[in-house]
Every structure is written in C-alpha cells, then in structure tokens.
Write an enzyme that holds these catalytic residues in place. Structure first.
Site, PDB file in Angstrom:
ATOM      1  N   ASN A 144     -11.048  43.100 -45.615  1.00  0.00           N
ATOM      2  CA  ASN A 144     -10.281  42.189 -46.741  1.00  0.00           C
ATOM      3  C   ASN A 144     -10.618  42.656 -48.143  1.00  0.00           C
ATOM      4  O   ASN A 144      -9.686  42.747 -48.946  1.00  0.00           O
ATOM      5  CB  ASN A 144     -11.826  41.207 -46.720  1.00  0.00           C
ATOM      6  CG  ASN A 144     -13.727  41.482 -46.997  1.00  0.00           C
ATOM      7  OD1 ASN A 144     -13.576  42.567 -46.692  1.00  0.00           O
ATOM      8  ND2 ASN A 144     -13.890  40.560 -47.714  1.00  0.00           N
ATOM      9  N   PRO A 171     -11.390  52.661 -40.373  1.00  0.00           N
ATOM     10  CA  PRO A 171     -10.985  51.399 -41.346  1.00  0.00           C
ATOM     11  C   PRO A 171     -10.988  49.890 -40.004  1.00  0.00           C
ATOM     12  O   PRO A 171     -10.875  50.152 -38.983  1.00  0.00           O
ATOM     13  CB  PRO A 171      -9.629  51.275 -41.922  1.00  0.00           C
ATOM     14  CG  PRO A 171      -9.076  51.790 -40.725  1.00  0.00           C
ATOM     15  CD  PRO A 171     -10.056  53.204 -39.886  1.00  0.00           C
ATOM     16  N   SER A 179      -9.415  47.158 -37.620  1.00  0.00           N
ATOM     17  CA  SER A 179      -7.593  47.301 -36.785  1.00  0.00           C
ATOM     18  C   SER A 179      -6.779  46.105 -37.727  1.00  0.00           C
ATOM     19  O   SER A 179      -5.554  46.670 -37.815  1.00  0.00           O
ATOM     20  CB  SER A 179      -7.863  47.603 -35.550  1.00  0.00           C
ATOM     21  OG  SER A 179      -8.466  48.794 -35.418  1.00  0.00           O
ATOM     22  N   GLY A 205     -19.645  44.966 -43.834  1.00  0.00           N
ATOM     23  CA  GLY A 205     -19.464  43.550 -43.434  1.00  0.00           C
ATOM     24  C   GLY A 205     -20.741  42.850 -43.429  1.00  0.00           C
ATOM     25  O   GLY A 205     -21.013  42.578 -43.834  1.00  0.00           O
ATOM     26  N   GLU A 236     -23.413  47.491 -47.042  1.00  0.00           N
ATOM     27  CA  GLU A 236     -23.387  45.835 -47.897  1.00  0.00           C
ATOM     28  C   GLU A 236     -22.867  44.629 -47.380  1.00  0.00           C
ATOM     29  O   GLU A 236     -21.335  45.114 -46.190  1.00  0.00           O
ATOM     30  CB  GLU A 236     -22.361  46.241 -48.638  1.00  0.00           C
ATOM     31  CG  GLU A 236     -22.080  45.674 -50.059  1.00  0.00           C
ATOM     32  CD  GLU A 236     -20.352  44.944 -49.574  1.00  0.00           C
ATOM     33  OE1 GLU A 236     -20.983  43.297 -49.350  1.00  0.00           O
ATOM     34  OE2 GLU A 236     -19.347  45.287 -50.124  1.00  0.00           O
ATOM     35  N   LEU A 237     -23.624  43.602 -46.573  1.00  0.00           N
ATOM     36  CA  LEU A 237     -23.364  43.004 -45.873  1.00  0.00           C
ATOM     37  C   LEU A 237     -22.775  41.493 -46.276  1.00  0.00           C
ATOM     38  O   LEU A 237     -22.416  41.083 -47.376  1.00  0.00           O
ATOM     39  CB  LEU A 237     -24.951  42.575 -44.637  1.00  0.00           C
ATOM     40  CG  LEU A 237     -24.918  44.618 -44.591  1.00  0.00           C
ATOM     41  CD1 LEU A 237     -26.503  44.197 -43.816  1.00  0.00           C
ATOM     42  CD2 LEU A 237     -24.171  45.156 -43.756  1.00  0.00           C
ATOM     43  N   CYS A 257     -16.993  38.932 -49.603  1.00  0.00           N
ATOM     44  CA  CYS A 257     -18.750  38.032 -49.589  1.00  0.00           C
ATOM     45  C   CYS A 257     -19.325  37.790 -51.030  1.00  0.00           C
ATOM     46  O   CYS A 257     -20.784  37.278 -51.063  1.00  0.00           O
ATOM     47  CB  CYS A 257     -19.340  39.691 -49.356  1.00  0.00           C
ATOM     48  SG  CYS A 257     -18.837  40.803 -49.856  1.00  0.00           S
ATOM     49  N   GLU A 298     -21.746  31.743 -43.572  1.00  0.00           N
ATOM     50  CA  GLU A 298     -20.956  31.971 -44.641  1.00  0.00           C
ATOM     51  C   GLU A 298     -19.709  31.174 -44.000  1.00  0.00           C
ATOM     52  O   GLU A 298     -19.337  31.422 -43.082  1.00  0.00           O
ATOM     53  CB  GLU A 298     -20.727  33.553 -44.466  1.00  0.00           C
ATOM     54  CG  GLU A 298     -20.604  34.146 -45.823  1.00  0.00           C
ATOM     55  CD  GLU A 298     -20.248  35.661 -45.843  1.00  0.00           C
ATOM     56  OE1 GLU A 298     -19.368  36.634 -46.582  1.00  0.00           O
ATOM     57  OE2 GLU A 298     -21.477  37.074 -44.384  1.00  0.00           O
ATOM     58  N   GLU A 307     -23.431  49.983 -54.126  1.00  0.00           N
ATOM     59  CA  GLU A 307     -22.611  51.507 -54.191  1.00  0.00           C
ATOM     60  C   GLU A 307     -22.627  50.789 -55.851  1.00  0.00           C
ATOM     61  O   GLU A 307     -22.368  49.950 -56.610  1.00  0.00           O
ATOM     62  CB  GLU A 307     -21.604  50.399 -53.764  1.00  0.00           C
ATOM     63  CG  GLU A 307     -21.364  50.718 -52.533  1.00  0.00           C
ATOM     64  CD  GLU A 307     -20.750  50.268 -51.483  1.00  0.00           C
ATOM     65  OE1 GLU A 307     -20.490  50.989 -50.117  1.00  0.00           O
ATOM     66  OE2 GLU A 307     -20.189  49.580 -51.658  1.00  0.00           O
TER      67      GLU A 307
END
Length: 474
Positions: A143, A167, A169, A219, A241-242, A275, A376, A453
């Site tokens: 995304n 990355p 696919s 992810g 980072e979920l 997210c 989500e 991050e």
C-alpha cells in the site's frame, strides 16, 4: 532482482496488474531460496567496508538519493498509482515523503553520538559508542511501496547497515526503481540487495540465517507475530509496524466543518487502504445527526476512478479479496442493524467495472457486535457510532488489541489533554488527521507494533557498546 550490484534475470516471473483495469503492468523476476541465500552473502560481504565509511560519506550519498527521488517525482508517482491504484495526489505525497526520509537521515548519519559515563573510580574511564547492527532485512507491504521502503532503508544506510529487500509482489516496481536510484547515486556494491518472491522462499531464509541481524516488517499483525516467532530462533532484533483500528472521535464542542473534512481525508485517502485510516467513527449524541448529514453529502461527491485521473479522489482496491472483505463487513453490519447511507457495493458502472472499485460507503447505527468495529477494514467504508459521555467513548476507543493511530476533535483544552493522555495509541491527532512527519516518531502500542520509525528510527539499526578503560595512574 538485484544482488551484489547485478540485475539478474529469471525464467519464472511475477505478473504485476493494474487494479484499476486488470491490465498487465509488468512482469518481474521471481526469486528462489538460492537467490535469498546469495543476497545474504552479498550483504554480509559488503558490511565490513560500508560500516566503516565515514558518516559524511554516507550522508552525501543519502542526500543524492533524496534529490534524485524528487527529480523523478512525477514518474515515480505514476508508477505507484499504476501498480497499486492510489490517486496521483496521494502518490505524489508518498514520493515527496520518501525523499524527505532520505534527507532527514542524511543529516542523522552525522549525529550518531556516544556518551561519556562518570566512573566511580579515579583510575577508570567509561564510554559508549553506537555501531551498525549488521545485515538487515526490510519487508514491505503493497500500500505504500516507496515510502515504507524509504522509511526503513534511509536510517539503515545512515547507520552503516547493509540491506536485503523483499517488497510486496503486488507492487514491487517502485522498489526496483528505488534500487536503480541507489545505483545512480553511488551506493557501493553489495550494500543493497533486492529479491522478489514468496515469503516461504525468501523471508524464511532470512529469518533462519544468523547472518541477518535485524528484520524490519510492515504488514498485518498476524504475519508480524509469525515473523517474530521465527526471528526468536536466532535472537534477531525486530521492529514491526503492524495493523491498526483507528478511532475517530468528534465531541459536541468540536468545529464540525473541520471534523467532517478531517473524517473525509483520513477515511478515504488511498481508498482507505492505510493502517492509520479511521476505522471506527464516534460522534457525540447531540451532534450525531448534523455530522452525518454533512458527512454523507461530501462522501457522495467523492470522484471515484482510475488514480491517474487528476480528478480522482478514490481509486481501486488492490484485488478481489479486498472487495470480498468489504462486502462481508458491510453485509454483516446490515444484518446486525446498521443502515447504509450511501455506497455499500462494488462500483459497476462502465468505466469502473473491470477494476476493483468499491463505492465510498457510510454506515450509521453501528454497534460493537459488528465485524467492522473489531476487524481492520482497509477500504472505503466509514462506520459511525453514537456516544454520550467522554468516559464512555474512551472505553470504546481503547477496547481493541490495536494501538497505532487515533484522532479526536474538540475545542476544549482540558478535554484535549485528558483524551490525549488516556487514548492507548502511539499516535494521537488532536483536531489533526495528519500527525505524521519525518521528524516525528511513528509506531504503535499493543499488537500494532514494536519500535518506531521516523524520529529515533536510526536507533533501531544500531547497537550500543560499552568501553571501560582501567588506567595506569602516575
């Protein structure tokens, strides 16, 4: 694939498809377990030299990368939009943000400081230095195919780490172009290695290798947990980072126009495939009807279409599975009492029917029994709930395993402080749906992640070493 400064051709290919029309964008090379092993060998071999370059040298290379990304802004934005669908306005922001990360960490490369520690003995001196952790693996989602990679690689390179990249696919072309920029800007041989392919053949090899010292993953929470389990076998450092399930709260004293506009942006930017998107919208009872009326009017006016059309505000979802998930959540909500105020189905008009478009949707009368309030969404569906008191809405907002981003609107300063302090989220926007900046930390609480991050992100790629010197005193 790019391993040890060579572009490698493979017989097996991965098809990258434009989600707006189903057309083939490009076929890329699919890596194997052997390629993943070769990438580790390349990165390990380059680490000794790269980690010993001066901070100034690394900084200058990152400055060049930042500048080159901006020079190719329009081209890179078009690539992002074509491979994953987001509107160009969002893709342009992503490119600019990616450049900003390299610029920021170019400067941070020269600020990796140690410290002098006061000793308890007159004949002893103590100090710490920070050194790069080693070979790192960056695993990124579809995304934000350029920004997520930039947010990981810029601090890693600044710290002196060598890098493995896998990355998604579904949108790997941005990563390939970024590696070409690295080549142009003088990143040395072996420092960057790119392998596309399945998690089983690529990521698992990196997780099992003791030569890979850190994994940085963005992810889903489910996948993140599995990666953490596998990383534990070699005691790797991990940053994650979920998933998120952001609440968006509007109090009765809020600026309603500002709140409505904010709710449009944070729900429908990138078609809701972020997210940090608002997943649950809470509106205080006294302004509930007025907010919904204003909100629905604006949602109905959102232009839906191919993201390459500059008028487009909502692009396609990434694939058919995303459409299926939207349908399941909406149908579940309606079966439990929710009311569809607009949208509620796949877009099937002539220009859109070949792509994965879902109509911008607003649901009213939502309650906590519905899937959409706990699962989500990752799509353009806005569920709105009514609340009465501050205490009530805080309890509802915090009643989730996730803790990434949250937002609320109020003009009461005391309330602003109270709610900010009591929301259990790593990021809180107060009358602000864009609390994201290169110079600010980005990270989640609870099952939304580990580490940060952005600001302080370089520490994720460094080890602290203590030196204790026993001196001979005259």
């Amino acid at each position: 694939m790019f391993i040890n400064a060579e572009w490698i051709e493979k017989d097996e290919k991965i098809r990258v498809v434009n989600p707006a029309n189903g057309e083939l964008v490009q076929e890329i090379n699919k890596g194997t377990k052997e390629d993943a092993i070769a990438a580790i060998k390349s990165a390990k071999g380059a680490f000794y030299t790269w980690s010993r370059t001066t901070a100034l040298e690394r900084s200058q290379i990152l400055e060049k990368i930042a500048q080159r990304i901006l020079e190719r802004k329009d081209e890179l934005a078009n690539i992002i939009t074509t491979e994953m669908g987001k509107p160009l306005v969002n893709a342009i922001y992503e490119v600019e943000s990616s450049s900003a990360y390299f610029k920021w960490f170019a400067e941070e490369a020269r600020r990796i400081y140690g410290e002098q520690i006061p000793s308890n003995a007159t004949n002893k001196r103590m100090m710490t230095i920070k050194q790069p952790i080693g070979v790192i693996a960056a695993i990124t989602p579809w995304n934000f195919p350029l920004q997520m990679l930039s947010r990981k690689l810029s601090p890693a390179l600044a710290a002196g780490c060598t890098c493995l990249i896998r990355p998604s696919s579904q949108s790997p072309i941005s990563a390939i172009e970024l590696v070409k920029i690295f080549e142009e800007c003088g990143v040395p041989k072996g420092v960057i290695n790119l392998v596309c392919g399945s998690a089983e053949e690529i990521t698992d090899v990196w997780l099992e290798s003791p030569d890979v010292k850190k994994i940085s993953f963005t992810g889903s929470t489910e996948v993140g947990i599995e990666l953490m389990k596998k990383a534990a076998n070699t005691v790797k450092k991990v940053s994650m980072e979920l998933g998120g399930h952001a609440p968006f709260i509007v109090f009765e004293d809020a600026d309603l126009e500002l709140a409505v506009e904010g709710a449009i942006n944070i729900k429908f930017n990138s078609s809701g495939q972020q997210c940090v998107c608002a997943n649950r919208m809470y509106v205080q009872e006294s302004i509930y009807d007025e907010f919904i009326q204003k909100y629905v009017e604006k949602v109905k006016d959102l232009p839906v279409g191919d993201g390459r059309d500059l008028k487009c505000r909502v692009g396609p979802l990434i694939n058919q599975s995303a459409i299926t998930k939207m349908n399941e959540q909406v149908q579940d909500a309606v079966s439990k009492g929710a009311v569809i105020l607009c949208g509620g189905k796949r877009a099937e008009i002539e220009p859109l029917k070949n792509g994965y478009f879902y109509e911008p949707t607003v649901l009213a009368d939502v309650n906590d029994s519905m899937l959409i309030t706990s699962e989500e969404t990752f799509g353009p569906v806005a569920p709105i709930m009514k609340f009465v008191t501050e205490e009530e809405v805080l309890k509802q907002a915090n009643d989730t395993e996730f803790g990434l981003a949250s937002y609320f609107y109020t003009n009461d300063l005391s309330r602003a402080y109270r709610v900010f302090e009591n929301l259990e989220y790593g990021i809180v926007g107060i009358n602000d749906v864009a609390p994201f900046a290169v110079q600010a930390p980005f990270g989640g609480w609870k099952t939304s992640g580990l580490g940060v991050e952005g600001a302080h992100g370089i520490d994720e790629y460094l080890e602290v070493k203590l030196g204790s010197f026993l001196l001979k005193m005259n």
